[in-house]
Design a protein around this motif. Structure first.
Motif, short mmCIF file in Angstrom:
data_model
loop_
_atom_site.label_atom_id
_atom_site.label_comp_id
_atom_site.label_asym_id
_atom_site.label_seq_id
_atom_site.Cartn_x
_atom_site.Cartn_y
_atom_site.Cartn_z
N TYR A 1 0.83 -1.20 0.00
CA TYR A 1 0.00 0.00 0.00
C TYR A 1 0.86 1.26 0.00
CZ TYR A 1 -3.26 3.61 1.25
OH TYR A 1 -3.98 4.78 1.26
N VAL A 2 1.82 1.31 0.89
CA VAL A 2 2.66 2.50 1.00
C VAL A 2 3.44 2.73 -0.29
CG1 VAL A 2 4.68 3.48 2.18
CG2 VAL A 2 2.83 2.46 3.50
N GLN A 3 4.06 1.69 -0.82
CA GLN A 3 4.91 1.85 -2.00
C GLN A 3 4.15 2.08 -3.29
OE1 GLN A 3 7.37 -1.69 -1.95
NE2 GLN A 3 8.90 -0.72 -0.66
N LYS A 4 2.97 1.50 -3.41
CA LYS A 4 2.27 1.55 -4.69
C LYS A 4 1.06 2.48 -4.72
CE LYS A 4 3.80 -3.16 -5.50
NZ LYS A 4 3.40 -4.56 -5.52
N VAL A 5 0.67 2.98 -3.56
CA VAL A 5 -0.47 3.89 -3.51
C VAL A 5 -0.06 5.21 -2.86
CG1 VAL A 5 -2.84 4.25 -2.70
CG2 VAL A 5 -2.13 1.98 -3.44
N ALA A 6 0.24 5.17 -1.60
CA ALA A 6 0.49 6.39 -0.84
C ALA A 6 1.65 7.21 -1.38
CB ALA A 6 0.71 6.06 0.64
N SER B 1 -6.59 5.61 -3.05
CA SER B 1 -6.83 4.20 -2.73
C SER B 1 -8.24 3.74 -3.09
CB SER B 1 -6.55 3.92 -1.25
OG SER B 1 -7.37 4.71 -0.43
N LYS B 2 -9.21 4.63 -3.07
CA LYS B 2 -10.57 4.23 -3.42
C LYS B 2 -10.71 3.91 -4.90
CE LYS B 2 -12.80 6.42 0.41
NZ LYS B 2 -13.91 7.14 0.95
N GLU B 3 -9.76 4.34 -5.71
CA GLU B 3 -9.80 4.07 -7.14
C GLU B 3 -8.93 2.88 -7.53
OE1 GLU B 3 -8.63 7.75 -8.97
OE2 GLU B 3 -10.36 8.82 -8.17
N MET B 4 -8.08 2.42 -6.62
CA MET B 4 -7.16 1.32 -6.92
C MET B 4 -7.81 -0.02 -6.59
SD MET B 4 -4.27 2.77 -7.92
CE MET B 4 -3.12 1.43 -7.78
N LYS B 5 -7.57 -1.00 -7.43
CA LYS B 5 -8.03 -2.36 -7.18
C LYS B 5 -6.93 -3.13 -6.47
CE LYS B 5 -11.75 -2.03 -9.83
NZ LYS B 5 -12.95 -1.62 -9.21
N VAL B 6 -7.30 -4.04 -5.61
CA VAL B 6 -6.33 -4.85 -4.88
C VAL B 6 -5.40 -5.56 -5.87
CG1 VAL B 6 -6.08 -6.89 -3.41
CG2 VAL B 6 -7.74 -5.14 -2.83
#
Length: 87
Positions: free
Chosen positions: A29-34, A40-45
């Motif tokens: 999460y930290v490396q690929k989103v934040a 994050s609400k637009e990203m898929k797991v």
């Protein structure tokens, strides 16, 4: 949110058949989103998780020492334990 809610650092993902399909960690999460300023609400797991094909896993019969060696040599923090049926 689930990481904080359940006080965990990693969540397993499953496919439609209930088999392990990957893991998503706080580090993912930290490396690929934040850090990239993504929402994050637009990203898929599936966009940020480590896929099962790339996972390092352990079996229930592995020793703790063998598991620690896998984790240390590959610099990973989470090691899913799966049985012969991929459960």
């Amino acid at each position: 949110e689930k990481f904080a809610a359940y006080n965990v650092g990693c969540l397993a993902t499953k496919d439609a058949d209930g088999k392990l399909s990957g893991v998503i960690s706080e580090r993912d999460y930290v490396q690929k989103v934040a850090l990239l300023g993504k929402v994050s609400k637009e990203m898929k797991v599936k966009q940020i998780s480590t896929k099962a094909a790339n996972l390092i896993t352990a079996s229930p019969s592995d020793t703790v020492d063998a598991c620690m060696q896998k984790m240390l040599t590959r610099d990973i923090r989470h090691l899913p334990v799966i049985d012969e049926n991929n459960n």
